[in-house]
Each structure stands twice: as C-alpha cells, then as structure tokens.
Design a protein around this motif. Structure first.
Motif, PDB file in Angstrom:
ATOM      1  N   PHE A   1       0.812  -1.217   0.000  1.00  0.00           N
ATOM      2  CA  PHE A   1       0.000   0.000   0.000  1.00  0.00           C
ATOM      3  C   PHE A   1       0.845   1.265   0.000  1.00  0.00           C
ATOM      4  N   VAL A   2       2.092   1.165   0.467  1.00  0.00           N
ATOM      5  CA  VAL A   2       2.933   2.356   0.634  1.00  0.00           C
ATOM      6  C   VAL A   2       3.095   3.123  -0.680  1.00  0.00           C
TER       7      VAL A   2
ATOM      8  N   LEU B   1     -12.548  21.891   8.407  1.00  0.00           N
ATOM      9  CA  LEU B   1     -12.186  20.493   8.610  1.00  0.00           C
ATOM     10  C   LEU B   1     -10.846  20.249   7.923  1.00  0.00           C
ATOM     11  N   ILE B   2      -9.856  19.851   8.714  1.00  0.00           N
ATOM     12  CA  ILE B   2      -8.513  19.567   8.211  1.00  0.00           C
ATOM     13  C   ILE B   2      -8.293  18.068   8.279  1.00  0.00           C
ATOM     14  N   VAL B   3      -7.947  17.454   7.157  1.00  0.00           N
ATOM     15  CA  VAL B   3      -7.668  16.012   7.107  1.00  0.00           C
ATOM     16  C   VAL B   3      -6.203  15.816   6.742  1.00  0.00           C
ATOM     17  N   GLN B   4      -5.480  15.132   7.610  1.00  0.00           N
ATOM     18  CA  GLN B   4      -4.055  14.834   7.413  1.00  0.00           C
ATOM     19  C   GLN B   4      -3.912  13.327   7.337  1.00  0.00           C
ATOM     20  N   ASP B   5      -3.584  12.796   6.155  1.00  0.00           N
ATOM     21  CA  ASP B   5      -3.616  11.340   5.973  1.00  0.00           C
ATOM     22  C   ASP B   5      -2.726  10.946   4.814  1.00  0.00           C
ATOM     23  N   ILE B   6      -2.624   9.613   4.585  1.00  0.00           N
ATOM     24  CA  ILE B   6      -1.786   9.122   3.487  1.00  0.00           C
ATOM     25  C   ILE B   6      -2.608   8.801   2.248  1.00  0.00           C
ATOM     26  N   PHE B   7      -3.919   8.575   2.415  1.00  0.00           N
ATOM     27  CA  PHE B   7      -4.806   8.247   1.303  1.00  0.00           C
ATOM     28  C   PHE B   7      -6.082   9.082   1.372  1.00  0.00           C
ATOM     29  N   PRO B   8      -6.746   9.270   0.243  1.00  0.00           N
ATOM     30  CA  PRO B   8      -8.110   9.821   0.301  1.00  0.00           C
ATOM     31  C   PRO B   8      -8.990   8.867   1.103  1.00  0.00           C
ATOM     32  N   ASN B   9      -9.906   9.417   1.888  1.00  0.00           N
ATOM     33  CA  ASN B   9     -10.839   8.566   2.623  1.00  0.00           C
ATOM     34  C   ASN B   9     -12.220   9.208   2.639  1.00  0.00           C
TER      35      ASN B   9
ATOM     36  N   SER C   1       3.803   7.463   5.281  1.00  0.00           N
ATOM     37  CA  SER C   1       3.460   6.167   5.863  1.00  0.00           C
ATOM     38  C   SER C   1       4.548   5.727   6.839  1.00  0.00           C
ATOM     39  N   PHE C   2       4.330   4.569   7.451  1.00  0.00           N
ATOM     40  CA  PHE C   2       5.292   4.036   8.425  1.00  0.00           C
ATOM     41  C   PHE C   2       6.661   3.783   7.811  1.00  0.00           C
TER      42      PHE C   2
ATOM     43  N   PRO D   1      10.106  10.041   1.462  1.00  0.00           N
ATOM     44  CA  PRO D   1       8.671  10.305   1.364  1.00  0.00           C
ATOM     45  C   PRO D   1       8.162  10.273  -0.073  1.00  0.00           C
ATOM     46  N   VAL D   2       6.966   9.715  -0.248  1.00  0.00           N
ATOM     47  CA  VAL D   2       6.323   9.648  -1.559  1.00  0.00           C
ATOM     48  C   VAL D   2       5.764  11.031  -1.904  1.00  0.00           C
ATOM     49  N   GLY D   3       6.041  11.496  -3.121  1.00  0.00           N
ATOM     50  CA  GLY D   3       5.569  12.824  -3.533  1.00  0.00           C
ATOM     51  C   GLY D   3       6.135  13.891  -2.615  1.00  0.00           C
TER      52      GLY D   3
END
Length: 700
Positions: free
Chosen positions: A55-56, A421-429, A443-444, A467-469
């Motif tokens: 998934f990374v 609303l602030i979303v901090q994540d690795i994928f859209p959800n 990611s980890f 880091p990706v991107g």
C-alpha cells in the motif's frame, strides 16, 4: 550488481507489534520478511504483515497539499496550505474560544507524533479537546483497569502465553484479529494448556477450544459474575491474595450473591454445569491468563465488563505472576502508545490527569504555557458538538470517522456543519470529501519514531524510503503549523521528542532511541536508562497500592430486538482486512480474498426468510440500511447477525447505535437491533424469526 537493503522496523497493522524487515532495492520498496529473533512473531507473519509494503506506493497516495475552492480541491504548496490552516484556526480560536476547536490524533501514528499532537492541542490551541480511536475500542480498558489496578494495559507478555496452563479468551477472535498472539495460544494448547472461549459467535479460535461458552450478546457481566459466584461458593478464592493485596471485597461479595447460577443461566443462555466447569478450571490453575478485546469493551457496559474481568483476576490471585494476569488485546499498531502519550481529553502523557494541579504545573513549566483545566470532549462528543454548532473546527490526523464512528448519517451531517475540517492522511478517505484542507502525510515506511504494542513494548520504527511525492512526516507538519501559530516547536529529530517524553512521563523515563536500537524494544514501566523494562506488572504490589474490587450490576443493551427489528447485529474485524480499509483494501492479495461485504446469518434464520447463501439482502436498523451478500453459516447463532465494518460501500456503522458507556463514552458497536430482507422476494411468506430472549433481564 547492487545489494538489496533490509531495514528492521515494526508492522503497521494490529497491536501485536511484529518485527519485520522492509526490502529496499535502489530506493524502491519491494518486499517484506519477518524477524526471526523477534519475541512476538518469531520468524512468522500474518497475511497482512507479509504484504505490508504494497500500500505504501499505491497510486492513490496523497502527494500534495490541497485546499478546497468552490467545492473542488486544488493542489497548492505546503506554505500556502499551512498558512491557510494557521490563519483559520487562529481566527476561530479568537472568535469562538479554544474549545470551539477539536483534534483527533491517531493510533496509526508514532508515539512522538501523538505526543506532539497532544502538546499542540493544549499548548498551542489551548484546549483539552483531543481524542483518538481508542475511545471507540479500548477506552473501557483504560477506565476499568486504571480504577482497579492503577494501570490500564496488558499486565503480562506475549512470550509468556506458551507456558500458561489455562487461557480464558472472552470477546476476542484472536487468531483472526491478533494472529501472532493466536499463534502463541495454539502453541500453548499443543503443550497441554486448556483453552476456554466465551463468544456468542463461533470465531475461528473457538475451533481449537476445549470449552466454548456461547452467551447471548451483551450479557458478559452476568456470565463473569456467575463464574465468580461459583468460585466464592465452592471455596476457590485465593483468600491470602484478597486479604493482603486488595480492598472492598466485602462490598463486592454482597453484590455477587445476587448472581445465582440459575439467574445467570436464564440471562446468558449458558448452562450452569458449563459455568461451573469453567469456574473450577480457571480458579484452580495459577498459570491462568485472561484475554479480552472489543467483544468486552464496545458496550454501554464496557467499563463494567472490564471491571468484572479485573474482579475475576483478583478473586483468584491470577495477577503479579508470569503466565497470568488480565490481558486486553489492543486493536491498532500504536493504540496503546497513543493513550500513553495523552492523546485523550483528560490526561497528559503517562495518564497524568489534567485536573491534577501538580501534573498541570509540571507540563506548564516544560511547555511555558498556561494549560486548560477542564477535561475536553471525546470523539463522539465532538461529533455532537459539531452537529449542534458548538465545535467550529476539527483537525484530524490519521483517522476516518466517516467509516469508523457509529450512526454515520449523523456523523456526516455534523461534518458538513464545520467551518473548518482539516484532514491529514496518506490516502483519500470518506472523511476527506467534507474537508476544507488536505495535508499529505508519510506512511510508516517513510519516517522514524516509536510504536508501543499491546504488551507495552516500545519499539523503534526505522525509515526505509524517502517520502512519496511531497508528503511529510506528521511530526514535521505539526511543528511547522505550530510555529505559524506563534509557538516555536523545535526538534532536530524524533529522538529529541522522545527525550522530552522521557523527562515528563515516568513510565517512559528510560525509553530513549539509542537504547531501543539495541533490542526488540523495552516494556514500560521503564523509569530510567538503567532499567531493563517490565515483562509483567504488579509483581510485588499493585501499581496503585491495593487492587480494588469494584461492584458491577447487569444492565441490558441499549437497543433490544423486537418484532420490527428482530435480529441482534454485532460487528467486527476479519482476517484479511483491517479497520476502515485505507491500507488493506489497497493491497491486492487482501482485497482478492475478501472483496465484498457480507452478513453472516444462521441457517435456520435464512430458511425462515427464504434467504440463500451468496444472495443479496438488505440489512436495516432505525438509523440506516445497507445491501450486502448473505453468508449462511452456523458460526452465528439464531437471532444474531454479524457484519465486518471495513467496507465503505456497505458501511456497517450506518446501522450501529451511538448509545454510550456513561463513564468513558464508548459506543455500543456490539449490539443493536436490525432486520434482514432478501432483495429477490419469493412468493412464499417468510416465517417469524425467533427473537433472542433478552426481555426478562432481572438478576433476582
């Protein structure tokens, strides 16, 4: 020819905290292998661990910050995004006060990141409105065990399981939800241990059990109190332990008299002789370990369920010894650590309460800020405050409440009403669709820090790839945002954050990165740099002095089945998936094995409703409905249905009830009333369903 690098790190999935190597070929993440010397997984991995790298680098990764403009997200620079977030948060704080802002931290992020998010909430924003998903899984554990023992965590170590003589597993499908702990349990069974499972369903681990108690959903307190009633009546109490190391036994014993085996049999559906057999086996063997998970905690009586487990352990003296104790199995890779770090509305790191003037002054001196006194809002309370207009902004790091929270239609409406609303994540959800700003995190595999597993083992996470991107580690995002809001957080690396944690958190006093590099982690409490860690708790004395017997009473679930909604719905995890699916459903092997949501239904119920295996059905509650495939199986008893909660396209939490435990505000995910209807109707009239009898619930 280049040599492939193998970087030792920690699995990002469940609370087992398995050691694994990430394989890196010329900067690309290409595979995984297990650590043979790790005390938890010993050279093995579950299917999620073997595929933890995929998934990374999935193409869905969030690569750039985004701001919503006229209903559409547009990419922007980090400076633009952070400037906007800082400006809006300060405006809302100044206009509506600090408590108009809520913050959700994350059990997926490192200890260092959870500590900084807790510090950001209290020292920068000025609110105790910080929580995370432990509220939805094991807040009952923290509340129940802390009151009984002074420590809300697993008392013993995973490696001790193989030497146990009795394993009592209640409300945990261990082999699917914590596979490597399940492996240790099966090793113990092979070595002669007796395995007792208590669960309304027949989970995978029950296939290996010597005794399986199938009590009715929501009757855990009655079952546990019934077991203890027999232990007392048959003289199986460890009197010496109770006298020397506990308090309040006499009051507890008076309440226990009400739980006569005949009343318990009527309420739970478990026969008296089965209850008596379990009581004798568990009480008479000192190396007895009790395990539980969300089948105990996710009820309106979650804290009472945990208290009953603690009472049972004290009654028999099964604590403070190897291969014994009470062992809550934490769900996510760092949910224990996120709690330890104070990502909760009422405590700082190390469970030092915000209402304690001495603890508050310590953190005020260290952070050089006046801190709020009143405990903040929980996850579910923040949702309600947003719905009512009292909460104006919500900053979410690594959480997905629009799939994980109960009564999702209500959550959706609450999110729509937020000013920010602030979303901090690795994928859209699912939550991101209502966000105003999106911040891409690492990611980890792209950062370092520490995770704390379910047995209190603090382990080093090592960076394997860049880091990706333009994603950034969560801790860097927090520090940069903090500086823009006038509070200068400066750290040269995560090792410096851990040094600050160690200074302020007694149980983590010896947890420094250079020590963790030399071993597979250290178990807290570890108060200083010479301390070797603590494999099991309460050896010479209970953490708070004396263990406290806490009286509990049986209370029925908040929503019972009736003629309109005749089934009890229970929800949970399955082997191939994990929580809201943002990682596992972007992993080809895992998605291939269980691509679709389903509802387990008993063959007799399916026949009565003319439902065929693998046919489409509609499951409805008073809050919503979903369409899923029927899985006809006797793993689920009559009158009960089971749905996994990983699937956004058929979100089980559209159905669940937001009724809360009054003490810790955990929702009752494990019991609500639903109806099941075939989508293809037959001419035959369906027969009436045998409703689980939960009406006569009086103890006496």
């Amino acid at each position: 020819m280049t040599t492939m690098d193998k970087i030792l790190t920690v699995c990002p999935y469940c609370g087992c905290g398995c050691g694994l190597y990430l394989h890196v070929d010329r900067g690309r993440l290409v595979g995984v292998s297990p650590s043979k010397s790790h005390p938890v997984n010993r050279g093995s991995l579950c299917v999620k661990g073997w595929n933890a790298h995929e998934f990374v680098v999935h193409p869905d990764r969030l690569l750039s910050p985004m701001i919503k403009d006229k209903g559409e997200f547009r990419e922007c620079t980090w400076d633009t995004a952070l400037d906007y977030v800082a400006k809006r948060l300060m405006e809302i704080r100044d206009r509506h006060g600090p408590d108009s802002i809520g913050i959700l931290s994350s059990a997926k992020c490192t200890n260092e990141e959870n500590y900084l998010m807790m510090k950001f909430a209290r020292a920068v924003v000025g609110t105790n409105n910080i929580d995370h998903c432990a509220r939805l899984c094991h807040s009952s554990t923290v509340g129940g065990l802390a009151a009984a023992f002074g420590s809300g965590a697993m008392t013993n170590s995973i490696s001790e399981i193989r030497d146990a003589k009795v394993l009592f597993v209640i409300g945990s499908n261990t082999t699917e939800q914590h596979p490597m702990i399940g492996m240790h349990m099966l090793d113990a069974v092979d070595r002669g241990a007796i395995l007792i499972v208590a669960d309304p369903r027949r989970p995978q681990i029950a296939e290996f059990a010597h005794i399986h108690l199938r009590h009715k959903p929501g009757t855990d307190v009655a079952l546990l109190m019934g077991i203890m009633h027999i232990i007392v009546n048959e003289g199986l109490v460890d009197i010496d332990f109770v006298r020397r190391r506990t308090e309040n036994f006499d009051t507890f014993e008076r309440i226990l008299r009400d739980f006569h085996p005949h009343a318990v049999e009527r309420i739970t559906g478990v026969g008296i002789e089965e209850i008596r057999r379990v009581a004798r086996i568990y009480a008479m063997e000192k190396r007895s370990m009790l395990f539980y998970a969300m089948g105990i905690t996710q009820h309106i009586t979650g804290v009472d369920n945990v208290r009953a487990c603690a009472n049972l352990v004290m009654l028999t003296g099964h604590i403070g010894l190897p291969s014994s104790g009470i062992n809550p199995l934490r769900g996510q890779n760092n949910v224990q650590g996120a709690c330890d770090m104070g990502a909760l509305p009422n405590v700082y790191s190390g469970y030092q309460t915000v209402t304690n003037p001495r603890a508050r002054r310590k953190f005020e001196r260290a952070w050089k800020r006046k801190l709020p006194v009143k405990p903040g809002l929980t996850v579910v309370e923040m949702t309600e405050a947003a719905y009512e207009g009292r909460l104006k902004a919500l900053y979410i790091m690594g959480e997905n409440p629009l799939l994980s929270d109960p009564d999702l239609n209500h959550v959706k409406e609450a999110m729509k009403r937020l000013d920010l609303l602030i979303v901090q994540d690795i994928f859209p959800n699912e939550t991101m669709q209502y966000a105003h700003v999106v911040l891409p995190a690492c990611s980890f595999a792209e950062k370092d820090g520490t995770f704390t597993n379910t047995e209190r083992r603090v382990q080093l996470l090592r960076k394997a790839i860049e880091p990706v991107g333009s994603s950034r580690p969560d801790w860097e995002i927090i520090t940069k945002l903090s500086r823009r809001m006038g509070y200068d957080m400066k750290y040269r690396g995560t090792y410096e954050i851990m040094e600050e944690i160690a200074l302020l958190t007694p149980s983590y006093g010896g947890m420094l990165h250079h020590r963790l590099r030399e071993v597979h982690g250290l178990q807290w409490p570890c108060p200083d740099i010479a301390h070797p860690g603590t494999p099991f708790l309460h050896r010479k004395k209970i953490a708070k002095g004396l263990g406290t017997f806490i009286t509990v009473e049986f209370k029925p679930p908040a929503e019972l089945p009736d003629e309109e909604y005749p089934f009890i719905l229970t929800t949970g995890r399955i082997y191939f998936h994990y929580h809201t699916g943002t990682m596992c459903r972007r992993t080809s092997v895992l998605e291939r094995e269980e691509p679709s949501c389903y509802v387990e239904i008993n063959p007799d119920d399916a026949e009565a409703l003319h439902i065929k295996d693998k046919s489409q059905v509609r499951v409805s509650s008073r809050r919503g409905s979903i369409t899923v495939l029927a899985r006809v199986t006797d793993r689920t008893p009559q009158g009960v249905v089971f749905i996994p909660f990983h699937y956004s396209e058929a979100a089980a939490n559209l159905l669940t009830n937001a009724a809360l435990d009054p003490t810790v505000k955990i929702p009752e995910y494990k019991v609500c009333a639903v109806k099941v209807e075939p989508l293809i109707k037959e001419d035959r009239r369906p027969r009436s369903i045998k409703i689980v009898d939960l009406e006569d619930l009086r103890i006496t």
